[in-house]
Design a protein around this motif. Structure first.
Motif, PDB file in Angstrom:
ATOM      1  N   ARG A 136       0.835  -1.197   0.000  1.00 14.84           N
ATOM      2  CA  ARG A 136       0.000   0.000   0.000  1.00 14.84           C
ATOM      3  C   ARG A 136       0.873   1.251   0.000  1.00 14.84           C
ATOM      4  O   ARG A 136       2.054   1.208   0.333  1.00 14.84           O
ATOM      5  CB  ARG A 136      -0.909   0.041   1.229  1.00 14.84           C
ATOM      6  CG  ARG A 136      -1.860  -1.139   1.409  1.00 14.84           C
ATOM      7  CD  ARG A 136      -2.657  -0.939   2.681  1.00 14.84           C
ATOM      8  NE  ARG A 136      -3.424  -2.093   3.089  1.00 14.84           N
ATOM      9  CZ  ARG A 136      -4.675  -2.344   2.732  1.00 14.84           C
ATOM     10  NH1 ARG A 136      -5.294  -1.497   1.926  1.00 14.84           N
ATOM     11  NH2 ARG A 136      -5.294  -3.423   3.185  1.00 14.84           N
ATOM     12  N   SER A 137       0.263   2.368  -0.320  1.00 13.10           N
ATOM     13  CA  SER A 137       0.936   3.666  -0.213  1.00 13.10           C
ATOM     14  C   SER A 137       0.068   4.595   0.621  1.00 13.10           C
ATOM     15  O   SER A 137      -1.027   4.227   1.052  1.00 13.10           O
ATOM     16  CB  SER A 137       1.186   4.265  -1.603  1.00 13.10           C
ATOM     17  OG  SER A 137      -0.041   4.414  -2.307  1.00 13.10           O
ATOM     18  N   GLY A 138       0.556   5.798   0.833  1.00 15.53           N
ATOM     19  CA  GLY A 138      -0.230   6.787   1.559  1.00 15.53           C
ATOM     20  C   GLY A 138      -0.168   6.667   3.062  1.00 15.53           C
ATOM     21  O   GLY A 138      -1.078   7.118   3.764  1.00 15.53           O
ATOM     22  N   TRP A 139       0.928   6.116   3.577  1.00 19.52           N
ATOM     23  CA  TRP A 139       1.058   5.995   5.030  1.00 19.52           C
ATOM     24  C   TRP A 139       1.388   7.343   5.658  1.00 19.52           C
ATOM     25  O   TRP A 139       2.171   8.119   5.118  1.00 19.52           O
ATOM     26  CB  TRP A 139       2.118   4.965   5.400  1.00 19.52           C
ATOM     27  CG  TRP A 139       1.723   3.576   4.993  1.00 19.52           C
ATOM     28  CD1 TRP A 139       2.297   2.797   4.042  1.00 19.52           C
ATOM     29  CD2 TRP A 139       0.631   2.833   5.523  1.00 19.52           C
ATOM     30  NE1 TRP A 139       1.630   1.602   3.937  1.00 19.52           N
ATOM     31  CE2 TRP A 139       0.600   1.600   4.841  1.00 19.52           C
ATOM     32  CE3 TRP A 139      -0.339   3.076   6.501  1.00 19.52           C
ATOM     33  CZ2 TRP A 139      -0.360   0.615   5.099  1.00 19.52           C
ATOM     34  CZ3 TRP A 139      -1.279   2.106   6.767  1.00 19.52           C
ATOM     35  CH2 TRP A 139      -1.282   0.887   6.076  1.00 19.52           C
ATOM     36  N   GLY A 210       9.611   8.534   2.896  1.00 16.86           N
ATOM     37  CA  GLY A 210       8.407   8.991   2.214  1.00 16.86           C
ATOM     38  C   GLY A 210       7.698  10.129   2.914  1.00 16.86           C
ATOM     39  O   GLY A 210       6.659  10.596   2.436  1.00 16.86           O
TER      40      GLY A 210
END
Length: 294
Positions: A136-139, A210
């Motif tokens: 997943r992304s957007g952490w 990130g």
């Protein structure tokens, strides 16, 4: 693969030896320890030979499973790698960055496989959960907590007599577990700082590549009553709030998967995500956190 065990302490007795003896694709080939009488006793319990010299064991095996204190693990890992043996290491790989780097460089020179046993990374439910979250992304942020009672006054832990754990505390004992779960999801850490809490308790704050941040709370001196459900990894981000599944299997089951991972890495030459190089990065972050405490 013939695997020899270096070490005879409680972790070797309770986890390494039983998992090696039961593994269907590995042969438990013998034991060496710094105390010959302890090596003989442990080896006899599993019907394998005891070796009085580590070089004799290395001559008889394809790989070593190391259950030695981290201050000495690196030395023997380097010797094993130089003898062409694959490495199944415990965390932390070493207590200094230089020693951990020596292990990585020796493994690279010898072209041997390496796997570091971060327990959570080899738990069935935890590994599946981690793979899902890493995709997943957007952490946004994360927290990891490890409240252990190894050194609490009312503790019955078999590791309470461990000198290196008492000296280095939770940061070096359970900190590697927490970092091993956060780094694959949030990315490498660009900043880390730490603050001391009660006794050996320590709080870490990390910034990741990130942009996400994370916090770690680590302790081996938590009162037993307060350490219930003491291991938590929580992630928050675009996917919502996600919590690592509870552990519900023995360390031996997780260790068996680490053995299988070493076999696979040795067979196809592909580096495992928990190889010695990853172990080095964990040591670098722990050392940086430790410096910030002083």
């Amino acid at each position: 693969m013939r695997i020899g065990l270096l070490g005879t302490g409680p972790w070797a007795q309770r986890v390494h030896a039983p998992a090696l003896a039961a593994h269907p694709e590995a042969e438990f080939a013998g034991v060496w320890g710094r105390r010959p009488e302890a090596a003989a006793e442990l080896a006899a319990g599993f019907g394998v030979p005891a070796f009085d010299e580590v070089e004799r064991l290395l001559a008889e095996v394809d790989a070593v499973s190391i259950a030695l204190p981290p201050a000495v693990q690196a030395e023997y890992a380097v010797r094993a790698a130089e003898a062409g043996k694959h490495l199944l290491l415990d965390k932390p790989v070493a207590l200094t960055v230089d020693q951990a780097r020596d292990v990585v460089e020796a493994a690279e020179r010898a072209k041997v496989a390496s796997v570091v046993f971060f327990t959570l990374r080899f738990g069935a439910d935890q590994a599946a959960w981690l793979a899902e979250q890493a995709a997943r992304s957007g952490w946004f942020t994360a927290r990891a907590e490890w409240f252990g009672s190894v050194f609490a006054p009312d503790s019955a832990s078999p590791y309470a007599d461990s000198p290196w754990r008492r000296e280095k505390g939770a940061l070096w004992d359970v900190g590697p577990h927490a970092l091993s779960m956060l780094l694959p999801v949030l990315g490498d850490a660009t900043e880390v700082t730490a603050v001391s809490g009660p006794l050996d308790t320590v709080h870490l704050v990390l910034r990741h590549v990130g942009g996400a941040s994370s916090t770690l709370t680590l302790s081996l001196t938590t009162p037993v009553a307060a350490a219930v459900d003491g291991v938590v990894v929580e992630l928050r981000g675009a996917a919502g709030r996600l919590v690592m599944p509870d552990r519900n299997e023995s360390p031996q089951a997780a260790y068996a998967r680490a053995v299988s991972a070493l076999l696979a890495s040795a067979a196809d030459g592909t580096a495992h995500p928990c190889d010695a190089a990853f172990g080095l990065r964990v040591v670098e972050l722990l050392a940086e956190a430790e410096r910030s405490l002083h």
